[in-house]
Scaffold this motif. Sequence first.
Motif, PDB file in Angstrom:
ATOM      1  N   ASP A   6      -5.132  14.396 -32.548  1.00 26.52           N
ATOM      2  CA  ASP A   6      -4.429  13.144 -32.835  1.00 26.52           C
ATOM      3  C   ASP A   6      -4.774  12.761 -34.264  1.00 26.52           C
ATOM      4  O   ASP A   6      -5.904  12.386 -34.567  1.00 26.52           O
ATOM      5  CB  ASP A   6      -4.875  12.056 -31.854  1.00 26.52           C
ATOM      6  CG  ASP A   6      -4.024  10.785 -31.926  1.00 26.52           C
ATOM      7  OD1 ASP A   6      -3.565  10.458 -33.035  1.00 26.52           O
ATOM      8  OD2 ASP A   6      -3.833  10.134 -30.881  1.00 26.52           O
ATOM      9  N   HIS A   8      -3.994  10.325 -36.191  1.00 29.94           N
ATOM     10  CA  HIS A   8      -4.164   8.922 -36.591  1.00 29.94           C
ATOM     11  C   HIS A   8      -4.415   8.076 -35.347  1.00 29.94           C
ATOM     12  O   HIS A   8      -3.522   7.851 -34.539  1.00 29.94           O
ATOM     13  CB  HIS A   8      -2.918   8.415 -37.333  1.00 29.94           C
ATOM     14  CG  HIS A   8      -3.014   6.988 -37.787  1.00 29.94           C
ATOM     15  ND1 HIS A   8      -2.081   6.432 -38.637  1.00 29.94           N
ATOM     16  CD2 HIS A   8      -3.887   5.989 -37.514  1.00 29.94           C
ATOM     17  CE1 HIS A   8      -2.379   5.164 -38.870  1.00 29.94           C
ATOM     18  NE2 HIS A   8      -3.485   4.878 -38.182  1.00 29.94           N
ATOM     19  N   ASP A 169       2.589   8.101 -43.123  1.00 28.08           N
ATOM     20  CA  ASP A 169       2.586   8.055 -41.670  1.00 28.08           C
ATOM     21  C   ASP A 169       3.598   7.055 -41.100  1.00 28.08           C
ATOM     22  O   ASP A 169       4.236   6.304 -41.830  1.00 28.08           O
ATOM     23  CB  ASP A 169       1.197   7.717 -41.159  1.00 28.08           C
ATOM     24  CG  ASP A 169       0.957   8.247 -39.748  1.00 28.08           C
ATOM     25  OD1 ASP A 169       1.812   9.010 -39.238  1.00 28.08           O
ATOM     26  OD2 ASP A 169      -0.078   7.913 -39.159  1.00 28.08           O
ATOM     27  N   HIS A 170       3.695   7.089 -39.766  1.00 29.61           N
ATOM     28  CA  HIS A 170       4.626   6.259 -38.983  1.00 29.61           C
ATOM     29  C   HIS A 170       6.076   6.525 -39.393  1.00 29.61           C
ATOM     30  O   HIS A 170       6.901   5.598 -39.408  1.00 29.61           O
ATOM     31  CB  HIS A 170       4.311   4.766 -39.129  1.00 29.61           C
ATOM     32  CG  HIS A 170       2.872   4.401 -38.904  1.00 29.61           C
ATOM     33  ND1 HIS A 170       2.113   4.971 -37.914  1.00 29.61           N
ATOM     34  CD2 HIS A 170       2.062   3.513 -39.550  1.00 29.61           C
ATOM     35  CE1 HIS A 170       0.886   4.449 -37.970  1.00 29.61           C
ATOM     36  NE2 HIS A 170       0.827   3.578 -38.941  1.00 29.61           N
ATOM     37  N   THR A 189       4.311   8.836 -35.311  1.00 28.00           N
ATOM     38  CA  THR A 189       3.501   8.156 -34.312  1.00 28.00           C
ATOM     39  C   THR A 189       4.267   8.047 -33.005  1.00 28.00           C
ATOM     40  O   THR A 189       5.313   7.388 -32.931  1.00 28.00           O
ATOM     41  CB  THR A 189       3.100   6.753 -34.800  1.00 28.00           C
ATOM     42  OG1 THR A 189       2.342   6.878 -36.005  1.00 28.00           O
ATOM     43  CG2 THR A 189       2.266   6.024 -33.752  1.00 28.00           C
ATOM     44  N   LYS A 194       6.613   2.774 -31.481  1.00 28.27           N
ATOM     45  CA  LYS A 194       6.870   3.476 -32.745  1.00 28.27           C
ATOM     46  C   LYS A 194       7.973   4.508 -32.529  1.00 28.27           C
ATOM     47  O   LYS A 194       9.148   4.163 -32.523  1.00 28.27           O
ATOM     48  CB  LYS A 194       5.579   4.111 -33.260  1.00 28.27           C
ATOM     49  CG  LYS A 194       4.462   3.086 -33.602  1.00 28.27           C
ATOM     50  CD  LYS A 194       4.589   2.538 -35.000  1.00 28.27           C
ATOM     51  CE  LYS A 194       3.563   1.448 -35.297  1.00 28.27           C
ATOM     52  NZ  LYS A 194       2.223   1.909 -35.579  1.00 28.27           N
ATOM     53  N   ASN A 217       0.724  11.757 -33.929  1.00 33.45           N
ATOM     54  CA  ASN A 217      -0.424  10.933 -33.566  1.00 33.45           C
ATOM     55  C   ASN A 217       0.032   9.816 -32.639  1.00 33.45           C
ATOM     56  O   ASN A 217       1.223   9.720 -32.307  1.00 33.45           O
ATOM     57  CB  ASN A 217      -1.077  10.365 -34.830  1.00 33.45           C
ATOM     58  CG  ASN A 217      -0.132   9.487 -35.630  1.00 33.45           C
ATOM     59  OD1 ASN A 217       0.178   8.371 -35.230  1.00 33.45           O
ATOM     60  ND2 ASN A 217       0.347   9.992 -36.774  1.00 33.45           N
ATOM     61  N   THR A 218      -0.911   8.961 -32.225  1.00 33.23           N
ATOM     62  CA  THR A 218      -0.568   7.829 -31.351  1.00 33.23           C
ATOM     63  C   THR A 218      -0.869   6.476 -31.965  1.00 33.23           C
ATOM     64  O   THR A 218      -0.394   5.456 -31.463  1.00 33.23           O
ATOM     65  CB  THR A 218      -1.329   7.915 -30.015  1.00 33.23           C
ATOM     66  OG1 THR A 218      -2.739   7.836 -30.271  1.00 33.23           O
ATOM     67  CG2 THR A 218      -0.999   9.204 -29.268  1.00 33.23           C
ATOM     68  N   ASP A 219      -1.700   6.417 -33.005  1.00 31.92           N
ATOM     69  CA  ASP A 219      -2.113   5.126 -33.591  1.00 31.92           C
ATOM     70  C   ASP A 219      -2.769   4.242 -32.533  1.00 31.92           C
ATOM     71  O   ASP A 219      -2.701   3.014 -32.607  1.00 31.92           O
ATOM     72  CB  ASP A 219      -0.906   4.426 -34.235  1.00 31.92           C
ATOM     73  CG  ASP A 219      -1.315   3.282 -35.164  1.00 31.92           C
ATOM     74  OD1 ASP A 219      -2.434   3.313 -35.697  1.00 31.92           O
ATOM     75  OD2 ASP A 219      -0.503   2.346 -35.343  1.00 31.92           O
TER      76      ASP A 219
END
Length: 261
Positions: A6, A8, A169-170, A189, A194, A217-219
């Motif tokens: 992951d 982030h 990111d995102h 994300t 997101k 990633n999942t944040d």
Amino acid sequence: MSGLLDSHMHLDIVHHVHPERIQWLKEKRCAVISWAFSPHEGGAAELKRYLKFQADTIQSISDSGLPCRFLAGIHPRNIPGDLKPAQCGDFLQPFLKHPLCLGIGEIGLETGDARETDFFIAQLELARALDRGLRTGVHTPRKNKIEVTKQILSMLEDFQELKGRLVVDHCTPDTIGDVLERGWTAGVTLSPVKSSLADLLMIVRTRLDCIGRIMCNTDSGADFHEDLAEAAASETFAPAVRDALFGGSAADFFGWRPAYA
């Protein structure tokens, strides 16, 4: 990759709010890169306290057997009123020297106002001056995402030497094209607030040639999301694509191959 990565999360917050998830991550063989974000408001002293808490927490979790590393930075929603952009280097250096720190993050823009841009530039300048082994993680917001992402990419034009060691990111299907076409690495994300699995499928169909520059990633933080593990466990993607999205691209980018138990 023999497991997941992951790219982030806010693992220090996860550990505090959802301590049982540390064992869940171990069972899923999911290594973590934790980005800095303080849930507490305050001045420079409070932010420094948080960054020490983050570093100490990640060290403790790593010692417990979960492969994890972290980024240290000043999030655009964490900018202290009593700190000046020129002080960023001295402020962050003690944390960037930590043996588990992989670089600067989470930095970027939330609204794109003048103070945010000053701190973003100051931290990009710091990234440029640092050892090339360190990486930089850049935040893009939920609101006005297309507009603010374009502003971020415009600012990054002056930092071309960070290509290959900076991730935006995102990203969403609406923004990832600009990020990839300008040569940057992109983060997606996966969470209910997101990007969805359907969004990721759309991205892969149109950007398969850039799969080595896309990481997921999942944040996760105060809210924990299982979306990355669920997506990786599905049969949606070809094995090579799956390995890149859910671990390989991030491992290559950060120069860190987690040692899973």
